[in-house]
Design a protein around this motif. Sequence first.
Motif, PDB file in Angstrom:
ATOM      1  N   UNK A  57       0.844  -1.182   0.000  1.00  0.00           N
ATOM      2  CA  UNK A  57       0.000   0.000   0.000  1.00  0.00           C
ATOM      3  C   UNK A  57       0.885   1.239   0.000  1.00  0.00           C
ATOM      4  N   UNK A  58       0.480   2.209  -0.812  1.00  0.00           N
ATOM      5  CA  UNK A  58       1.210   3.473  -0.891  1.00  0.00           C
ATOM      6  C   UNK A  58       0.264   4.591  -0.468  1.00  0.00           C
ATOM      7  N   UNK A  59       0.692   5.352   0.515  1.00  0.00           N
ATOM      8  CA  UNK A  59      -0.093   6.468   1.026  1.00  0.00           C
ATOM      9  C   UNK A  59       0.632   7.760   0.663  1.00  0.00           C
ATOM     10  N   UNK A  60      -0.089   8.671   0.043  1.00  0.00           N
ATOM     11  CA  UNK A  60       0.460   9.997  -0.240  1.00  0.00           C
ATOM     12  C   UNK A  60      -0.489  11.014   0.358  1.00  0.00           C
ATOM     13  N   UNK A  61       0.031  11.915   1.174  1.00  0.00           N
ATOM     14  CA  UNK A  61      -0.851  12.895   1.798  1.00  0.00           C
ATOM     15  C   UNK A  61      -0.255  14.295   1.736  1.00  0.00           C
ATOM     16  N   UNK A  62      -1.134  15.257   1.529  1.00  0.00           N
ATOM     17  CA  UNK A  62      -0.731  16.664   1.568  1.00  0.00           C
ATOM     18  C   UNK A  62      -1.019  17.269   2.936  1.00  0.00           C
ATOM     19  N   UNK A  63      -1.636  16.491   3.802  1.00  0.00           N
ATOM     20  CA  UNK A  63      -1.934  17.009   5.137  1.00  0.00           C
ATOM     21  C   UNK A  63      -0.636  17.457   5.805  1.00  0.00           C
ATOM     22  N   UNK A  64      -0.693  18.576   6.466  1.00  0.00           N
ATOM     23  CA  UNK A  64       0.487  18.981   7.226  1.00  0.00           C
ATOM     24  C   UNK A  64       0.408  18.293   8.580  1.00  0.00           C
ATOM     25  N   UNK A  65       1.308  17.367   8.795  1.00  0.00           N
ATOM     26  CA  UNK A  65       1.295  16.591  10.023  1.00  0.00           C
ATOM     27  C   UNK A  65       2.185  17.275  11.058  1.00  0.00           C
ATOM     28  N   UNK A  66       1.741  17.237  12.279  1.00  0.00           N
ATOM     29  CA  UNK A  66       2.521  17.845  13.351  1.00  0.00           C
ATOM     30  C   UNK A  66       3.337  16.771  14.056  1.00  0.00           C
ATOM     31  N   UNK A  67       4.178  17.197  14.976  1.00  0.00           N
ATOM     32  CA  UNK A  67       5.036  16.208  15.638  1.00  0.00           C
ATOM     33  C   UNK A  67       4.266  15.329  16.618  1.00  0.00           C
ATOM     34  N   UNK A  68       3.003  15.627  16.838  1.00  0.00           N
ATOM     35  CA  UNK A  68       2.210  14.744  17.698  1.00  0.00           C
ATOM     36  C   UNK A  68       1.427  13.730  16.875  1.00  0.00           C
ATOM     37  N   UNK A  69       1.394  13.910  15.552  1.00  0.00           N
ATOM     38  CA  UNK A  69       0.698  12.948  14.699  1.00  0.00           C
ATOM     39  C   UNK A  69       1.555  11.698  14.544  1.00  0.00           C
ATOM     40  N   UNK A  70       0.933  10.547  14.710  1.00  0.00           N
ATOM     41  CA  UNK A  70       1.643   9.286  14.520  1.00  0.00           C
ATOM     42  C   UNK A  70       0.911   8.489  13.450  1.00  0.00           C
ATOM     43  N   UNK A  71       1.647   8.141  12.408  1.00  0.00           N
ATOM     44  CA  UNK A  71       1.078   7.364  11.318  1.00  0.00           C
ATOM     45  C   UNK A  71       1.423   5.900  11.532  1.00  0.00           C
ATOM     46  N   UNK A  72       0.406   5.032  11.438  1.00  0.00           N
ATOM     47  CA  UNK A  72       0.627   3.598  11.584  1.00  0.00           C
ATOM     48  C   UNK A  72       0.213   2.891  10.302  1.00  0.00           C
ATOM     49  N   UNK A  73       0.970   1.877   9.966  1.00  0.00           N
ATOM     50  CA  UNK A  73       0.539   0.915   8.966  1.00  0.00           C
ATOM     51  C   UNK A  73       0.159  -0.335   9.744  1.00  0.00           C
ATOM     52  N   UNK A  74      -1.089  -0.748   9.625  1.00  0.00           N
ATOM     53  CA  UNK A  74      -1.621  -1.838  10.442  1.00  0.00           C
ATOM     54  C   UNK A  74      -1.975  -2.997   9.518  1.00  0.00           C
ATOM     55  N   UNK A  75      -1.464  -4.167   9.832  1.00  0.00           N
ATOM     56  CA  UNK A  75      -1.688  -5.334   8.988  1.00  0.00           C
ATOM     57  C   UNK A  75      -2.192  -6.481   9.840  1.00  0.00           C
ATOM     58  N   UNK A  76      -3.152  -7.237   9.294  1.00  0.00           N
ATOM     59  CA  UNK A  76      -3.616  -8.385  10.068  1.00  0.00           C
ATOM     60  C   UNK A  76      -4.104  -9.506   9.161  1.00  0.00           C
ATOM     61  N   UNK A  77      -3.995 -10.724   9.688  1.00  0.00           N
ATOM     62  CA  UNK A  77      -4.652 -11.881   9.093  1.00  0.00           C
ATOM     63  C   UNK A  77      -5.106 -12.775  10.245  1.00  0.00           C
ATOM     64  N   UNK A  78      -5.533 -13.999   9.923  1.00  0.00           N
ATOM     65  CA  UNK A  78      -6.106 -14.840  10.981  1.00  0.00           C
ATOM     66  C   UNK A  78      -5.076 -15.209  12.049  1.00  0.00           C
TER      67      UNK A  78
END
Length: 95
Positions: A57-78
């Motif tokens: 997955x590729x995420x592209x964002x123009x949002x201005x993120x601050x130093x308190x923003x935390x981005x997670x990539x979350x993956x799951x299966x059974x």
Amino acid sequence: APKISSSCSRSSVITCVCEAHGNPRPTLEWRLSGHALANSTETSITEETLGSTGVKSVLTTRQSLTDTDVLHCFSKNIHGSTTQQFHAVPPPQDT
């Protein structure tokens, strides 16, 4: 649980790539400070499958993120779930 790898780069936009592998093929979800991200005017998410056991997955964002923003990539299966965390803003360098 899935195996996950990811990286981010930052220019005028923030681009993050997250790849997960598992059997069965895991799902991927982007979360920003706990909220699931979806395609919007500011954020583009594309996903492709890699064979029968992988997803990228590729995420592209123009949002201005601050130093308190935390981005997670979350993956799951059974078999379980895995998360990778990015701090959106690099920490200040010591001079």
